[in-house]
Every structure is written in structure tokens, then in C-alpha cells.
Design a protein around this motif. Structure first.
Motif, short mmCIF file in Angstrom:
data_model
loop_
_atom_site.label_atom_id
_atom_site.label_comp_id
_atom_site.label_asym_id
_atom_site.label_seq_id
_atom_site.Cartn_x
_atom_site.Cartn_y
_atom_site.Cartn_z
N MET A 1 0.86 -1.17 0.00
CA MET A 1 0.00 0.00 0.00
C MET A 1 0.90 1.23 0.00
O MET A 1 1.69 1.42 0.92
CB MET A 1 -0.91 -0.06 1.22
CG MET A 1 -1.74 1.17 1.52
SD MET A 1 -2.99 1.68 0.35
CE MET A 1 -4.09 0.34 0.27
N ILE A 7 -3.27 8.57 3.32
CA ILE A 7 -4.64 8.06 3.35
C ILE A 7 -5.21 8.14 4.77
O ILE A 7 -6.36 8.51 4.96
CB ILE A 7 -4.69 6.63 2.80
CG1 ILE A 7 -4.33 6.66 1.32
CG2 ILE A 7 -6.07 6.02 3.00
CD1 ILE A 7 -4.09 5.32 0.71
N ASP A 25 -2.67 -4.55 0.08
CA ASP A 25 -3.40 -3.86 -0.97
C ASP A 25 -4.59 -3.03 -0.49
O ASP A 25 -5.38 -2.55 -1.29
CB ASP A 25 -3.86 -4.85 -2.03
CG ASP A 25 -4.68 -5.98 -1.44
OD1 ASP A 25 -4.82 -6.05 -0.21
OD2 ASP A 25 -5.18 -6.81 -2.22
N SER A 26 -4.73 -2.84 0.82
CA SER A 26 -5.85 -2.04 1.33
C SER A 26 -5.58 -1.52 2.74
O SER A 26 -4.68 -2.00 3.42
CB SER A 26 -7.14 -2.86 1.32
OG SER A 26 -7.06 -3.89 2.29
N LEU A 47 -9.85 10.93 -2.64
CA LEU A 47 -9.10 9.69 -2.85
C LEU A 47 -8.80 9.47 -4.33
O LEU A 47 -7.71 9.03 -4.70
CB LEU A 47 -9.87 8.48 -2.31
CG LEU A 47 -9.84 8.25 -0.81
CD1 LEU A 47 -10.77 7.10 -0.44
CD2 LEU A 47 -8.43 7.97 -0.32
N TYR A 52 -6.86 6.37 -5.45
CA TYR A 52 -7.49 5.38 -4.58
C TYR A 52 -9.01 5.54 -4.62
O TYR A 52 -9.53 6.56 -5.06
CB TYR A 52 -7.01 5.53 -3.13
CG TYR A 52 -5.58 5.11 -2.95
CD1 TYR A 52 -5.27 3.80 -2.58
CD2 TYR A 52 -4.54 5.99 -3.19
CE1 TYR A 52 -3.95 3.40 -2.43
CE2 TYR A 52 -3.21 5.59 -3.05
CZ TYR A 52 -2.93 4.30 -2.67
OH TYR A 52 -1.63 3.90 -2.53
N THR A 53 -9.71 4.54 -4.13
CA THR A 53 -11.15 4.60 -3.96
C THR A 53 -11.49 3.86 -2.67
O THR A 53 -10.64 3.19 -2.09
CB THR A 53 -11.90 4.02 -5.17
OG1 THR A 53 -13.29 4.34 -5.06
CG2 THR A 53 -11.72 2.51 -5.28
N VAL A 66 -10.23 1.12 1.89
CA VAL A 66 -9.58 1.93 0.86
C VAL A 66 -8.66 1.04 0.05
O VAL A 66 -7.85 0.31 0.61
CB VAL A 66 -8.78 3.09 1.49
CG1 VAL A 66 -8.08 3.91 0.40
CG2 VAL A 66 -9.67 3.98 2.33
N LYS A 68 -6.40 0.70 -3.95
CA LYS A 68 -5.83 1.40 -5.10
C LYS A 68 -6.83 1.34 -6.24
O LYS A 68 -7.41 0.30 -6.52
CB LYS A 68 -4.51 0.74 -5.51
CG LYS A 68 -3.78 1.44 -6.59
CD LYS A 68 -2.59 2.14 -6.01
CE LYS A 68 -1.73 2.73 -7.10
NZ LYS A 68 -1.41 4.10 -6.84
N TYR A 69 -7.06 2.48 -6.88
CA TYR A 69 -8.00 2.58 -7.98
C TYR A 69 -7.36 2.03 -9.24
O TYR A 69 -6.26 2.44 -9.60
CB TYR A 69 -8.43 4.03 -8.18
CG TYR A 69 -9.41 4.24 -9.30
CD1 TYR A 69 -10.72 3.83 -9.16
CD2 TYR A 69 -9.03 4.85 -10.48
CE1 TYR A 69 -11.63 4.03 -10.17
CE2 TYR A 69 -9.93 5.05 -11.49
CZ TYR A 69 -11.23 4.63 -11.33
OH TYR A 69 -12.13 4.82 -12.34
#
Length: 119
Positions: A1, A7, A25-26, A47, A52-53, A66, A68-69
């Protein structure tokens, strides 16, 4: 991440959270369930600016996750195959329907299934 501190600080601005957990990854935040919908929309916009989303999960408490977009379109070959399967299924359904009710030949019914001809 990437940028977990960024974030976390952004999330602190929009939400009250008790704890968080960072994985590869989150980031998952345990948030207060009585959040403002407008805050969530603004949070998502911020974000998105950094790639990110987020989404919520109310199954096991109030969680904000959260990730990665992904900017790529996904697996193109899978989308093409699914499109072919969908169109084939529609044609097959039309063929069976036309064959069952028109009493015509299979070739005529196949054309009826493809072009949706009515008799």
C-alpha cells in the motif's frame, strides 16, 4: 500500500475511526456508523485524486475499506468472450422460440432468431 500516512490523514479529516489495519493492498478503518453521506462523496473525490477509492462494509461492524483505484479497463479478452456468449445466448433463445412456435425449418428459425423476425 503506497502512502498509508496520506490516506490515514485524509480519512481522519472526514471520519472518526477507532482503529485501522493496513494490508498489502488495502487499509480498513473501523468508522462511526453515523457518518454524513456528503462527507463520503467528498472523501471519494479526494481519494480519486491520489489514485485510490473506498467502499463501506456494514456486515461486520462499520468498516471503510480503501484500495488502489485501477485505471485500466480490466481483462479485455474476458469482456469479449462474455459479449460473444451473451449474443449467442440471445440468438439461441430466439432460434428455440421461433422453432417451437413457427413450425418452420431450422434454418428459417435460425434466421428468425438472429434477425428477430416475426411471423
Amino acid at each position: 500500500m503506497d502512502n498509508p500516512d496520506k490516506i490515514i490523514n485524509l480519512t481522519k479529516f472526514y471520519f472518526d475511526f477507532k482503529k485501522y489495519e493496513i494490508s498489502e493492498d488495502s487499509i480498513t478503518f473501523d468508522i462511526n456508523c453515523n457518518g454524513d453521506e456528503r462527507n463520503f462523496s467528498e472523501y471519494i473525490d479526494q481519494l480519486n485524486l491520489i489514485g485510490y477509492t473506498a467502499f463501506t462494509d456494514y456486515y461486520d461492524g462499520c468498516k471503510l475499506i480503501v484500495i488502489k483505484y485501477s485505471k485500466h479497463g480490466g481483462h479485455s479478452i474476458i469482456k469479449i468472450i462474455m459479449g460473444i456468449i451473451t449474443i449467442s445466448t440471445i440468438i439461441y433463445s430466439g432460434f428455440i422460440y421461433d422453432l417451437s412456435y413457427s413450425g418452420g425449418t431450422p434454418v428459417k428459425s435460425l434466421l428468425g432468431g438472429i434477425f428477430l423476425q416475426s411471423h
